[in-house]
Design a protein around this motif. Structure first.
Motif, PDB file in Angstrom:
ATOM      1  N   ALA A 128      13.680  27.302 -14.487  1.00 24.84           N
ATOM      2  CA  ALA A 128      12.361  26.851 -14.054  1.00 24.84           C
ATOM      3  C   ALA A 128      12.140  27.196 -12.590  1.00 24.84           C
ATOM      4  O   ALA A 128      13.078  27.191 -11.785  1.00 24.84           O
ATOM      5  CB  ALA A 128      12.212  25.343 -14.247  1.00 24.84           C
ATOM      6  N   PHE A 138       5.796  34.700 -14.986  1.00 24.18           N
ATOM      7  CA  PHE A 138       5.787  33.944 -16.234  1.00 24.18           C
ATOM      8  C   PHE A 138       4.491  34.203 -16.989  1.00 24.18           C
ATOM      9  O   PHE A 138       3.440  34.450 -16.377  1.00 24.18           O
ATOM     10  CB  PHE A 138       5.893  32.437 -15.954  1.00 24.18           C
ATOM     11  N   ILE A 182       1.666  32.464 -18.385  1.00 24.08           N
ATOM     12  CA  ILE A 182       1.174  31.106 -18.115  1.00 24.08           C
ATOM     13  C   ILE A 182       0.254  30.574 -19.216  1.00 24.08           C
ATOM     14  O   ILE A 182      -0.199  29.433 -19.147  1.00 24.08           O
ATOM     15  CB  ILE A 182       0.477  31.016 -16.744  1.00 24.08           C
ATOM     16  N   ALA A 232       4.558  31.130  -9.587  1.00 21.45           N
ATOM     17  CA  ALA A 232       4.261  29.794  -9.055  1.00 21.45           C
ATOM     18  C   ALA A 232       3.481  29.894  -7.747  1.00 21.45           C
ATOM     19  O   ALA A 232       2.514  29.160  -7.527  1.00 21.45           O
ATOM     20  CB  ALA A 232       5.553  29.015  -8.853  1.00 21.45           C
ATOM     21  N   THR A 285       4.664  25.697 -19.163  1.00 22.22           N
ATOM     22  CA  THR A 285       4.151  25.744 -17.798  1.00 22.22           C
ATOM     23  C   THR A 285       3.122  24.631 -17.586  1.00 22.22           C
ATOM     24  O   THR A 285       2.547  24.116 -18.542  1.00 22.22           O
ATOM     25  CB  THR A 285       3.493  27.103 -17.503  1.00 22.22           C
ATOM     26  N   MET A 287       6.899  26.247 -13.755  1.00 28.09           N
ATOM     27  CA  MET A 287       6.953  27.479 -14.537  1.00 28.09           C
ATOM     28  C   MET A 287       8.259  27.520 -15.326  1.00 28.09           C
ATOM     29  O   MET A 287       9.357  27.472 -14.744  1.00 28.09           O
ATOM     30  CB  MET A 287       6.877  28.701 -13.617  1.00 28.09           C
ATOM     31  N   THR A 288       8.139  27.595 -16.639  1.00 28.06           N
ATOM     32  CA  THR A 288       9.299  27.768 -17.506  1.00 28.06           C
ATOM     33  C   THR A 288       8.829  28.496 -18.755  1.00 28.06           C
ATOM     34  O   THR A 288       7.618  28.652 -18.963  1.00 28.06           O
ATOM     35  CB  THR A 288       9.961  26.416 -17.841  1.00 28.06           C
ATOM     36  N   GLN A 289       9.759  28.985 -19.604  1.00 24.09           N
ATOM     37  CA  GLN A 289       9.375  29.766 -20.780  1.00 24.09           C
ATOM     38  C   GLN A 289      10.153  29.303 -22.000  1.00 24.09           C
ATOM     39  O   GLN A 289      11.098  29.952 -22.443  1.00 24.09           O
ATOM     40  CB  GLN A 289       9.598  31.265 -20.535  1.00 24.09           C
TER      41      GLN A 289
END
Length: 403
Positions: A63, A96, A98, A284, A362, A377-379
Motif C-alpha cells: 500500500a 495504481f 484507481i 497517491a 483504493t 492506494m492498494t490493488q
C-alpha cells in the motif's frame, strides 16, 4: 560504534522500498535517491505499522498511503510490494488503477462546464444527447433523466449485458448502446450504482466541449494541477511503475489478478474508450493534488479549477432522501460519496466529508472540517466489500489519530 556495512544499509533500504533504485558510489547517487523519496514531513509510524501488518497477513500485497492538509503533504509512505513474484518493492510513485476514484474527476469536469453556462445539472440529458430521447421504463413510460441523476446514481440506467460494458472504442459508441437499454426505475426514486450513468455524463462533456473526454480531463484538470501520472492510457515507462493486482485465495494466499475494465487489453492500449466510471490510473501524490484543490475550494498553487460555489455544489448532497452507498450513513454529491453520519469505516471522518473508493481497495476522503485529505492506494481484487475493508478502516483510524 562501527558504521553499518553496505549489506545492512541495503536491507534497511529494501524495507523502506528504496533499494531497488539505489546504487552505491558514483557521487552520492544513493543519498540523492533517499532525499528525493523522503516525504515533506515524517511518516506516521502507526499508519506504516498497520499497513505492514496487512502485508504480512497477506491481506494485501502492499500500500501507498498519503495524508495532506490544504497546505502540504503530511505523510507519504510505501509499504510492501508492487510485484510479489520478483519481490519488487512499492515506491511512493508507484502507479495504481484507481477505478471508481475516476468518478469525482468526471464530476469536476461536468461542474466546470456548468460553471461556464454550457451545462445544467437539472436539464434532461436528451438536450445534449438527442439519441437518449427514447429512454423509457419497461412499461414504455418515458424516463426524464438529468445530469444530476447520472452523477448521483439515481438515473435508473442499467448496465450493458456480459462483455459489452467495455467493448466500445469510444464513449459515443457506448452511449448509443446505453440508449437501447430499458431504464430500471423512475429517475430520482431510488439509488443504484450505475457505471453507464457516469460514462453517459462523460459523453455529454465530450459533446459540449468538442473534445474527447480524456483530452478534456488532461487539458482542463490534470495538466493545470501538475498531475503528470494520471491517465487512461499509460506510457511504456509509466507501465513499468504499475503495481500488480492480486486476489486472496481461500487458502489465504495472494494470486495475480487482471484488471477487468481493460477487457483483456494492456494499460498502454489506446483502442478502448476512456471509461469515466473507472478507467484512470494514478499515484497517491497525483491524486492528492486533485483532493487538495477541492479542499482549497477549487484552487491549488495559484491555479483555479472551480469556483468555491461550484465546489460547494459538487460536495453538497444531491440524491434526495433515497438511501445510497455501499456503507451506511452516506449520501451522494456530484460524482462523489458524502458522509452524513460517520460510522464504521467512516467513523473518524467529520460529517460533510466526501470522496470515493475504487474496486481494488483504493480510497480518497476529503475532510474540510479537519482540513485533511486521506489517500490509500492498494490493488486487491476480491475484498468482500472494498468500501468497508479492514485495510481502509485501519488506515483511516490511524491516519486521523496521527494528524
Amino acid at each position: 560504534m562501527p558504521l553499518p556495512n553496505r549489506r545492512t544499509i541495503t536491507k534497511q533500504l529494501l524495507l523502506a522500498g528504496i533499494a531497488s533504485r539505489c546504487t552505491f558510489g558514483g557521487g552520492g547517487h544513493c543519498e540523492k535517491i533517499l532525499a528525493a523519496d523522503q516525504p515533506p514531513a515524517p511518516h506516521f509510524p502507526a499508519v506504516r505499522e498497520a499497513m505492514k501488518a496487512f502485508v504480512e497477513e497477506k491481506e494485501i500485497s502492499g500500500a501507498v498511503t498519503l495524508v495532506a492538509s490544504s497546505e502540504k503533504v503530511l505523510h507519504l509512505d510505501a509499504t510492501g510490494f508492487a510485484d510479489l513474484a520478483s519481490q519488487k518493492p512499492l515506491q511512493s510513485d508507484s502507479i495504481f488503477w484507481i477505478a471508481s476514484m475516476t468518478k469525482p474527476m468526471t464530476g469536476v469536469c461536468v461542474m466546470m462546464l456548468v460553471e461556464e453556462g454550457k451545462l445544467k445539472l437539472d436539464a434532461p440529458i436528451s438536450d445534449y444527447l438527442p439519441g437518449m430521447k427514447g429512454l423509457a421504463l419497461s412499461d414504455g413510460t418515458p424516463a426524464r433523466i438529468t445530469l444530476r441523476h447520472l452523477l448521483t446514481h439515481t438515473s435508473g440506467m442499467a448496465e450493458l449485458p456480459g462483455g459489452e460494458a467495455y467493448s466500445s472504442k469510444n464513449l459515443k459508441e457506448a452511449a448509443s448502446r446505453y440508449a437501447k437499454v430499458k431504464v430500471l426505475f423512475p429517475p430520482g426514486s431510488k439509488w443504484q450504482y450505475s457505471q453507464t450513468s457516469i460514462n453517459t455524463a462523460a459523453c455529454i462533456v465530450e459533446t459540449v466541449s468538442g473534445k474527447p473526454f480524456d483530452v478534456f480531463l488532461d487539458e482542463r484538470v490534470c495538466k493545470p494541477l501538475g498531475m503528470k501520472d494520471t491517465t487512461f492510457y499509460l506510457s511504456d515507462s509509466q507501465a513499468q511503475r504499475l503495481a500488480k493486482s492480486y486476489r486472496r485465495t481461500e487458502q489465504g494466499e495472494l494470486e495475480e489478478a487482471s484488471i477487468g475494465l481493460l477487457g483483456g487489453k494492456k494499460p498502454t492500449d489506446r483502442d478502448r474508450m476512456p471509461a469515466a466510471n473507472g478507467g484512470l490510473f494514478s499515484t497517491a501524490a497525483d491524486y492528492s493534488r486533485f483532493a487538495r484543490m477541492l479542499l482549497r475550494k477549487g484552487e491549488l498553487d495559484g491555479v483555479r479549477i472551480l469556483s468555491p460555489k461550484s465546489v460547494a455544489e459538487f460536495s453538497t448532497p444531491s440524491a434526495g432522501e433515497v438511501i445510497t452507498g455501499f456503507t451506511p450513513g452516506n449520501t451522494w454529491g456530484i460524482g462523489c460519496c458524502i458522509v452524513l453520519d460517520p460510522q464504521g469505516v467512516t467513523k473518524d471522518l467529520s460529517p460533510g466529508s466526501y470522496g470515493h473508493g475504487g474496486a481494488y481497495g483504493t480510497q480518497a476522503w476529503i475532510d474540510p472540517t479537519k482540513d485533511r485529505c486521506y489517500i490509500l492506494m492498494t490493488q486487491r481484487a476480491n475484498f468482500p466489500n472494498a468500501d468497508a475493508s479492514n485495510v481502509r478502516k485501519e488506515f483511516q483510524e490511524k491516519a486521523a489519530a496521527a494528524s
